[in-house]
Design a protein around this motif. Sequence first.
Motif, PDB file in Angstrom:
ATOM      1  N   VAL A 203       0.801  -1.236  -0.104  1.00 20.88           N
ATOM      2  CA  VAL A 203      -0.019  -0.172  -0.238  1.00 20.88           C
ATOM      3  C   VAL A 203       0.859   1.149   0.207  1.00 20.88           C
ATOM      4  N   ALA A 204       1.831   1.154   0.890  1.00 19.16           N
ATOM      5  CA  ALA A 204       2.989   2.422   0.912  1.00 19.16           C
ATOM      6  C   ALA A 204       3.799   2.468  -0.467  1.00 19.16           C
ATOM      7  N   ASP A 205       3.715   1.529  -1.166  1.00 19.40           N
ATOM      8  CA  ASP A 205       4.346   1.595  -2.543  1.00 19.40           C
ATOM      9  C   ASP A 205       3.217   1.769  -3.688  1.00 19.40           C
ATOM     10  N   GLY A 206       2.124   1.786  -3.425  1.00 21.52           N
ATOM     11  CA  GLY A 206       1.037   1.825  -4.509  1.00 21.52           C
ATOM     12  C   GLY A 206       0.842   0.875  -5.252  1.00 21.52           C
ATOM     13  N   ARG A 207       1.316  -0.243  -4.829  1.00 22.71           N
ATOM     14  CA  ARG A 207       0.844  -1.592  -5.649  1.00 22.71           C
ATOM     15  C   ARG A 207      -0.353  -2.246  -5.202  1.00 22.71           C
ATOM     16  N   LEU A 208      -0.702  -1.805  -4.393  1.00 19.41           N
ATOM     17  CA  LEU A 208      -2.417  -2.088  -3.566  1.00 19.41           C
ATOM     18  C   LEU A 208      -2.713  -0.711  -3.438  1.00 19.41           C
ATOM     19  N   ASP A 209      -4.057  -0.333  -3.590  1.00 20.98           N
ATOM     20  CA  ASP A 209      -4.440   0.980  -3.238  1.00 20.98           C
ATOM     21  C   ASP A 209      -4.827   1.312  -1.804  1.00 20.98           C
ATOM     22  N   ALA A 210      -5.397   0.099  -1.118  1.00 19.69           N
ATOM     23  CA  ALA A 210      -5.592   0.373   0.137  1.00 19.69           C
ATOM     24  C   ALA A 210      -5.544  -1.309   0.760  1.00 19.69           C
ATOM     25  N   PHE A 211      -5.795  -1.236   1.938  1.00 16.12           N
ATOM     26  CA  PHE A 211      -5.936  -2.654   2.845  1.00 16.12           C
ATOM     27  C   PHE A 211      -6.749  -2.459   4.017  1.00 16.12           C
ATOM     28  N   PHE A 212      -7.218  -3.552   4.152  1.00 11.65           N
ATOM     29  CA  PHE A 212      -8.135  -3.801   5.700  1.00 11.65           C
ATOM     30  C   PHE A 212      -8.168  -5.249   6.135  1.00 11.65           C
ATOM     31  N   VAL A 227       5.515   2.446   7.963  1.00  9.17           N
ATOM     32  CA  VAL A 227       5.707   2.658   6.538  1.00  9.17           C
ATOM     33  C   VAL A 227       4.928   3.373   6.009  1.00  9.17           C
ATOM     34  N   ILE A 228       3.541   2.974   6.204  1.00 13.37           N
ATOM     35  CA  ILE A 228       2.592   3.627   5.483  1.00 13.37           C
ATOM     36  C   ILE A 228       2.489   5.400   6.007  1.00 13.37           C
ATOM     37  N   THR A 229       2.343   5.267   7.381  1.00 13.10           N
ATOM     38  CA  THR A 229       1.990   6.485   7.758  1.00 13.10           C
ATOM     39  C   THR A 229       3.548   7.662   7.405  1.00 13.10           C
ATOM     40  N   GLU A 230       4.622   7.063   7.524  1.00 10.57           N
ATOM     41  CA  GLU A 230       5.595   7.875   7.107  1.00 10.57           C
ATOM     42  C   GLU A 230       5.744   8.276   5.646  1.00 10.57           C
ATOM     43  N   ALA A 231       5.142   7.461   4.829  1.00 12.94           N
ATOM     44  CA  ALA A 231       4.966   7.563   3.497  1.00 12.94           C
ATOM     45  C   ALA A 231       3.918   8.679   3.160  1.00 12.94           C
ATOM     46  N   GLY A 232       2.944   9.045   4.304  1.00 13.59           N
ATOM     47  CA  GLY A 232       1.872  10.177   3.845  1.00 13.59           C
ATOM     48  C   GLY A 232       0.604   9.478   4.146  1.00 13.59           C
ATOM     49  N   GLY A 233       0.125   7.992   4.531  1.00 16.36           N
ATOM     50  CA  GLY A 233      -0.952   7.451   4.099  1.00 16.36           C
ATOM     51  C   GLY A 233      -1.503   7.301   5.657  1.00 16.36           C
ATOM     52  N   GLU A 246      -9.533  -5.146  16.365  1.00 14.88           N
ATOM     53  CA  GLU A 246     -10.551  -5.560  15.781  1.00 14.88           C
ATOM     54  C   GLU A 246     -10.745  -5.253  14.269  1.00 14.88           C
ATOM     55  N   MET A 247     -10.059  -3.944  13.843  1.00 17.75           N
ATOM     56  CA  MET A 247     -10.335  -3.652  12.398  1.00 17.75           C
ATOM     57  C   MET A 247      -9.116  -2.602  12.046  1.00 17.75           C
ATOM     58  N   THR A 248      -8.313  -2.876  11.213  1.00 18.80           N
ATOM     59  CA  THR A 248      -7.260  -2.049  10.454  1.00 18.80           C
ATOM     60  C   THR A 248      -7.735  -1.485   8.971  1.00 18.80           C
ATOM     61  N   LEU A 249      -7.741  -0.255   8.785  1.00 11.52           N
ATOM     62  CA  LEU A 249      -7.555   0.081   7.453  1.00 11.52           C
ATOM     63  C   LEU A 249      -6.663   0.952   7.195  1.00 11.52           C
ATOM     64  N   ALA A 250      -5.927   0.735   6.018  1.00 10.64           N
ATOM     65  CA  ALA A 250      -4.689   1.471   5.375  1.00 10.64           C
ATOM     66  C   ALA A 250      -4.810   1.932   4.168  1.00 10.64           C
ATOM     67  N   GLY A 251      -4.235   3.320   3.967  1.00  7.47           N
ATOM     68  CA  GLY A 251      -4.110   3.595   2.486  1.00  7.47           C
ATOM     69  C   GLY A 251      -4.219   5.152   2.618  1.00  7.47           C
ATOM     70  N   PRO A 252      -4.288   5.644   1.447  1.00  4.29           N
ATOM     71  CA  PRO A 252      -4.423   7.363   1.543  1.00  4.29           C
ATOM     72  C   PRO A 252      -5.860   7.688   2.132  1.00  4.29           C
ATOM     73  N   ALA A 253      -5.757   8.805   2.920  1.00  2.00           N
ATOM     74  CA  ALA A 253      -6.697   9.305   3.732  1.00  2.00           C
ATOM     75  C   ALA A 253      -8.255   9.231   3.227  1.00  2.00           C
ATOM     76  N   GLY A 254      -8.302   9.861   1.911  1.00  2.00           N
ATOM     77  CA  GLY A 254      -9.825   9.851   1.459  1.00  2.00           C
ATOM     78  C   GLY A 254     -10.296   8.455   1.185  1.00  2.00           C
ATOM     79  N   LEU A 255      -9.582   7.759   0.397  1.00  2.00           N
ATOM     80  CA  LEU A 255      -9.970   6.307   0.169  1.00  2.00           C
ATOM     81  C   LEU A 255     -10.265   5.475   1.183  1.00  2.00           C
ATOM     82  N   VAL A 256      -9.530   5.437   2.382  1.00  2.00           N
ATOM     83  CA  VAL A 256      -9.770   4.708   3.442  1.00  2.00           C
ATOM     84  C   VAL A 256     -10.913   5.149   4.154  1.00  2.00           C
TER      85      VAL A 256
END
Length: 271
Positions: A203-212, A227-233, A246-256
């Motif tokens: 996700v940090a690399d942009g090879r996945l758009d987001a993850f949960f 790695v994600i938050t330091e890359a700006g996500g 219980e739940m982890t979502l990761a990616g760019p803020a709007g998409l998350v």
Amino acid sequence: PPEHPRVLARLCEEFARTAGEHVRNRAGDHGGVAATKSSAVDVVTAVDTESEALLREMIARARPDDAVLGEEAGTSTGTSGLTWVLDPIDGTVNYLYGIPSYAVSVAVVAGDPDPAAWNQLAGCVHAVADGTTWTAARGEGAWRDGTRLGPRPEPPLAESLIGTGFGYDAAKRGRQGQVVARMLPSVRDIRRIGSAAIDLCLVADGRLDAFFENGLNPWDMAAGSLVITEAGGVVEDLDGGRPRREMTLAGPAGLVRELADLLRTCDAESV
Ligand code: IPD
């Protein structure tokens, strides 16, 4: 100072690479024999145990006052206020089958080693089979093989490739599968790669758009989420709060946020 995130990140990388070399050398040589943990599908190979022992040895030598939380051997206490959070092989099932998506994940957190409260200082995810290595140091940035990572574009949810994973409890897996079935028509596609640490770095690399994922353990996400938050996500729970088991979502803020809305309509909260 030895507690500087950049210094700790270098140590994380050194330890992850050393353990990774052991894991790579033992690939194909673990006899295919795996013990089971929480359920019949939750496996651990001898190499998971060896890799964690090696990591603990290196940490004890370099940072004797720090605590350690590892997937296989639990918690050992320290006096410094820092905790090393270790996944000796993330993607054990891939490792067992010779599928190359597995990694050693090493992170250092200050304070509480619970994702809802932790303050991650440094982390490294070393994908053992191809050697790709992601590192992050709090306030300093994130890198893949030395290349600095930056914020990713935010595609609309309908054009997003979403990573996810499943726990080891049979009933829960059934519910996780139902959530995926409900959301599949609303996204580009879903990937279940089999290593949450690698998913987060992709996700940090942009090879996945987001993850949960529902039910991640601290060691699955300690390094990858930094790695994600330091890359700006962002890495959050469904309500935009700190990530929780219980739940982890990761990616760019709007998409998350869009993904969180979709997951709610797919009943992800009841998983
Ligand atoms: C697992 C992997 C998998 C995720 C599971 C984790 P392990 O870790 O990260 O992708 O879906 O929730 O437990 O058992 O291979 O270290």
